[in-house]
Design a protein around this motif. Structure first.
Motif, short mmCIF file in Angstrom:
data_model
loop_
_atom_site.label_atom_id
_atom_site.label_comp_id
_atom_site.label_asym_id
_atom_site.label_seq_id
_atom_site.Cartn_x
_atom_site.Cartn_y
_atom_site.Cartn_z
N UNK A 1 -13.26 95.20 -43.58
CA UNK A 1 -14.62 94.87 -44.29
C UNK A 1 -14.71 95.15 -45.57
N UNK A 2 -13.85 95.73 -46.04
CA UNK A 2 -13.39 95.45 -47.99
C UNK A 2 -12.57 94.72 -47.70
N UNK A 3 -12.20 94.29 -47.06
CA UNK A 3 -11.12 92.93 -47.34
C UNK A 3 -11.97 92.33 -47.80
N UNK A 4 -12.85 91.41 -46.62
CA UNK A 4 -13.98 90.80 -46.60
C UNK A 4 -14.29 90.43 -47.98
N UNK A 5 -14.91 90.74 -48.62
CA UNK A 5 -14.68 91.37 -50.70
C UNK A 5 -13.71 90.57 -51.16
N UNK A 6 -12.73 90.81 -50.60
CA UNK A 6 -11.12 90.68 -51.54
C UNK A 6 -11.28 88.93 -51.62
N UNK A 7 -11.55 88.20 -49.63
CA UNK A 7 -11.51 86.99 -49.67
C UNK A 7 -12.15 86.39 -50.00
N UNK A 8 -13.52 86.83 -50.25
CA UNK A 8 -14.63 86.58 -50.90
C UNK A 8 -14.68 86.83 -52.93
N UNK A 9 -13.76 87.61 -53.09
CA UNK A 9 -13.23 87.38 -54.34
C UNK A 9 -12.64 85.59 -54.76
N UNK A 10 -11.68 85.68 -53.61
CA UNK A 10 -10.74 84.56 -54.10
C UNK A 10 -11.66 82.89 -54.04
#
Length: 390
Positions: A132-141
């Motif tokens: 879910x930390x990677x969800x922040x990365x997806x949202x970042x892009x």
């Protein structure tokens, strides 16, 4: 594999083929890591298998980065408009969004439906939180793009770890103040990741809400208006978490708390390593110089960049934040991390080891050359750092 080409008036025929085109799908398939742990547990009923995703991300990925090395290839600048118009790349980011929800609900199902010990619940919550930390990365892009759909998908993504203020704060706060002492999301030389977390997490939360209040005030709207983009994301978070409790019981309360904290700490870890000690100069008018590629730590490691939508080409991202991930470039003489993000996180989690590796690397940069006036230093550590390196 499509080949991009054009006839340039002075350079002649220019062609480019993205050899990593189909490998970018790894970012979408990254849920295989936490789902792998769930599958192993369901097959074996051995709780230790729930840590397999953590081993995969924190040990296997850094080893693969070391094994496969770096890729410094850049697409020809003349063909970047064609590359960015290729919808395949953005479809991968769209398809990643529901995967974040799948992982969270799969992990919650196991935590709430199987006789796990407290340790087992913690293990699966941290594994899910990692992804879910990677969800922040997806949202970042997604959040850096100007289409309404991508902005909406970013807010939906941020609902998974309950970090709905990120896009507002990151785009209009961090990107404005990056690599300055005023930025809570830029780490200072001599500042441990744990001290940084206590400054960054509340600091970015407060700044995000302030920026959204200012945006709404310009439109004549209240902070509590339905137009508040932070509240929109938080509302989705509330629905998700209430659904988890309704479906799987009160064990979801500690599960969600641990899940969220670890997801947030993954963002903190990325912010810490991305700008550690780097400082933009102040101009005579009191403003800071424009952000340049050397104001971010870069990493070209193939595997982790494929998993993170090229996040580690952070230097070009901050200099040109609207570029899509497939177009981000490498430059010569950039601050370079010694491994991909998941490898250097290990260093960051052991502060004395991080300082030993990174402080000398920081001071050796071409634009610093040992000059501490060009470094963003933790105020409480300035005297000790000047005594050691001055």
């Amino acid at each position: 594999m499509p080949t991009l080409s054009m006839q340039h008036p002075t350079l002649g025929q220019i062609s480019y083929r993205d050899k990593k085109r189909y490998w970018w799908a790894l970012a979408m398939l990254l849920p295989a890591f936490p789902l792998m742990g769930i599958g192993l547990y369901l097959y074996s009923a051995v709780e230790w298998t729930l840590v397999a995703p953590l081993v995969g991300i924190y040990i296997v990925v850094p080893l693969l980065d070391w094994l496969f090395g770096s890729d410094t290839n850049n697409p020809p600048e003349e063909l970047v408009p064609q590359l960015e118009q290729d919808r395949y790349y953005r479809y991968l980011t769209y398809a990643t969004v529901p995967m974040h929800f799948l992982v969270l609900f799969a992990a919650a199902y196991v935590a709430g439906s199987y006789p796990l010990s407290g340790w087992g619940i913690a293990a699966i919550a941290v594994s899910a939180g990692l992804y879910s930390g990677l969800a922040i990365n997806t949202a970042h892009e997604l959040g850096h793009k100007q289409t309404g759909l991508e902005q909406l998908l970013a807010r939906i993504c941020l609902a998974v770890p309950g970090y709905g203020h990120f896009s507002i704060e990151h785009n209009r706060g961090h990107h404005v103040w990056v690599s300055t002492p005023e930025d809570p999301a830029s780490a200072r030389m001599g500042e441990s990741i744990y001290t940084f977390a206590l400054r960054e997490i509340p600091g970015t939360f407060i700044r995000g809400w302030r920026l959204e209040r200012e945006r709404l005030a310009k439109q004549g709207k209240s902070l509590w208006s339905p137009s508040n983009q932070i509240l929109q994301s938080y509302a989705i978070s509330g629905v998700i978490y209430l659904a988890l409790v309704a479906l799987f019981g009160w064990v979801m309360v500690p599960f969600v708390l641990l899940h969220n904290v670890w997801a947030w700490f993954q963002l903190t870890s990325a912010n810490y390593v991305e700008h550690y000690g780097l400082l933009r100069s102040k101009l005579p008018n009191g403003r800071y110089e424009r952000c340049q590629p050397h104001h971010s730590w870069n990493a070209n490691y193939i595997v982790s960049n494929l998993l993170l939508f090229h996040l580690e080409r952070h230097s070009d991202h901050h200099a040109n934040p609207s570029r899509r991930y497939q177009s981000l470039r490498n430059f010569d003489d950039l601050p370079e991390l010694p491994n991909g993000y998941y490898g250097v996180y290990w260093l960051a989690y052991v502060p004395w080891l991080w300082y030993r590796v990174m402080d000398k690397r920081l001071l050796a940069l071409a634009h610093i050359q040992g000059d501490l006036s060009r470094v963003n230093i933790q105020p409480s550590k300035r005297a000790a750092i000047e005594a050691r390196y001055g």
